[in-house]
Write an enzyme that holds these catalytic residues in place. Structure first.
Site, PDB file in Angstrom:
ATOM      1  CG  HIS A 123      60.544  -8.864 -25.024  1.00  0.00           C
ATOM      2  ND1 HIS A 123      60.694  -8.689 -23.669  1.00  0.00           N
ATOM      3  CD2 HIS A 123      60.164  -7.645 -25.529  1.00  0.00           C
ATOM      4  CE1 HIS A 123      60.426  -7.427 -23.349  1.00  0.00           C
ATOM      5  NE2 HIS A 123      60.114  -6.782 -24.456  1.00  0.00           N
TER       6      HIS A 123
ATOM      7  CG  HIS B 140      62.279  -4.130 -27.809  1.00  0.00           C
ATOM      8  ND1 HIS B 140      62.968  -3.689 -26.704  1.00  0.00           N
ATOM      9  CD2 HIS B 140      61.013  -4.426 -27.373  1.00  0.00           C
ATOM     10  CE1 HIS B 140      62.165  -3.708 -25.649  1.00  0.00           C
ATOM     11  NE2 HIS B 140      60.977  -4.147 -26.034  1.00  0.00           N
ATOM     12  CD  GLU B 141      58.214  -6.671 -29.385  1.00  0.00           C
ATOM     13  OE1 GLU B 141      57.837  -7.656 -28.724  1.00  0.00           O
ATOM     14  OE2 GLU B 141      58.099  -5.495 -28.987  1.00  0.00           O
TER      15      GLU B 141
ATOM     16  CD  GLU C 114      59.511  -3.482 -22.413  1.00  0.00           C
ATOM     17  OE1 GLU C 114      60.008  -2.931 -23.419  1.00  0.00           O
ATOM     18  OE2 GLU C 114      58.730  -4.442 -22.491  1.00  0.00           O
TER      19      GLU C 114
END
Length: 361
Positions: free
Chosen positions: A97, A93-94, A168
């Site tokens: 980003h 997930h990071e 997100e």
């Protein structure tokens, strides 16, 4: 300004890491975690970020950027709660980003919004050092509450203007592409959403940093609780897991409307109390300004004070309107319209009052 902008861009991540006293994780201590991180970065075709850890009883993870290189910071509670293989989906997930180029904007926003939200603590300690008592005494708490009400609207507006909810969802989509394991991500996110509120811990995270974290991690209590609704930057877990399991890049409008964006942490009543408290606090500050001007002129001049009041109130109403629009979103349009109308009616009444006074004089 150019030099200052470059400095902020290159060093904001380092300052945020120092904020949490994060330390670089030695490779020999977490070799498997480093291997997983480098594999994920290779799949996403991005540079492998550095790995940091910091002390916290809340399981969280966030990413900041130092110049051209990103850094992922993981709390000690996160490292204890999940093993390295389960941490893979959060790291993905990071990485999402980073892939989406969100990190630079998130980091700079966290620096400025975080600095704004340190103002209440500075005011509280200023009142204590001035002889108004201890942190739990009424006077310092009142000063801190008023300072929070003054600082929350601009800080929340700054955070919400970066569209954190959409970011997100898009980071989740990128994480799914990298790991091809949406069920584990959905399951772990649901676990965190249920686990964190049960912890007997008061979160010490700065509200200006909430958008950095992957879940609803703010367990704020006490005087500033009502202002948390302004800083909610994460989608509701039902909508989020539905979009993760559907493998979509961004959920359809039907999913957004079906679920509240901010469950448990956002409710319309708290939002209204926060906005009303901020407006009253700004008006208290206006009273102080008028008193200072009156003493400086040694006379109460209706024209000067009326002009100051009209201009100041107009600026406050504009700030409140922008804050309302970006924090409440599209989920309570009627309430937003009513709230805006009430604000502008108050402004018009104030103008009429000062004009009437001036004509009478």
């Amino acid at each position: 300004m150019a030099i200052l902008s470059v400095y902020i861009y290159l060093s904001s991540g380092r300052w945020v890491l120092k904020w949490y006293k994060a330390q670089k994780v030695p490779r020999n201590e977490r070799s498997l975690l480093y291997t997983i991180l480098e594999t994920l970065a290779s799949r996403a075709q991005v540079r492998a970020p550095d790995l940091y850890s910091f002390e916290s009883e809340i399981p969280v993870m966030f990413t900041v950027k130092n110049g051209s290189n990103a850094s992922i910071a993981i709390s000690t509670a996160m490292l204890k709660t999940f093993d390295d293989l389960n941490l893979e989906v959060f790291l993905a997930h990071e990485i999402g980003h980073i892939k989406n180029r969100d990190v630079s904007l998130n980091t700079v926003t966290a620096l400025f919004a975080g600095l704004i939200m340190t103002f209440p603590e500075l005011v509280m300690w200023g009142s204590i050092l001035s002889g108004f008592g201890q942190p739990e005494d009424p006077a310092p708490r009142v000063f801190r509450f008023i300072a929070t009400a003054l600082a929350a609207p601009p800080a929340a507006t700054l955070v919400q203007l970066t569209r954190p909810v959409r970011r997100e969802f898009e980071a989740d989509a990128e994480g799914i592409k990298i790991t091809r394991n949406p069920k584990v991500l959905a399951k772990n996110l649901e676990f965190l959403e249920q686990y964190i509120p049960l912890q007997p811990v008061i979160s010490k995270f700065n509200p200006g940093h909430f958008h950095l974290f992957g879940t609803h991690t703010h367990l704020s209590r006490g005087d500033s609780y009502i202002f948390i609704s302004l800083f909610d930057t994460h989608p509701e877990i039902g909508a989020r897991t539905a979009h993760i399991l559907s493998h979509s890049s961004y959920p359809e409008n039907g999913i957004i409307k079906k679920y509240s964006r901010v469950p448990g942490y956002f409710d319309l009543r708290s939002w209204k109390l926060a906005m009303a408290s901020s407006f009253v606090s700004y008006m208290v500050f206006l009273f102080v300004i008028i008193v200072v001007v009156t003493f400086a002129l040694k006379d109460f001049n209706f024209l000067i004070n009326g002009g100051i009041a009209a201009g100041y109130t107009g600026a406050v109403l504009m700030l409140m309107g922008i804050t309302a629009k970006v924090t409440i979103g599209k989920y309570h349009k009627k309430s937003l319209c009513r709230f805006t109308k009430q604000f502008f009616r108050t402004h018009v009444r104030l103008l009429r009052y000062f004009v009437k006074k001036e004509r009478t004089r």
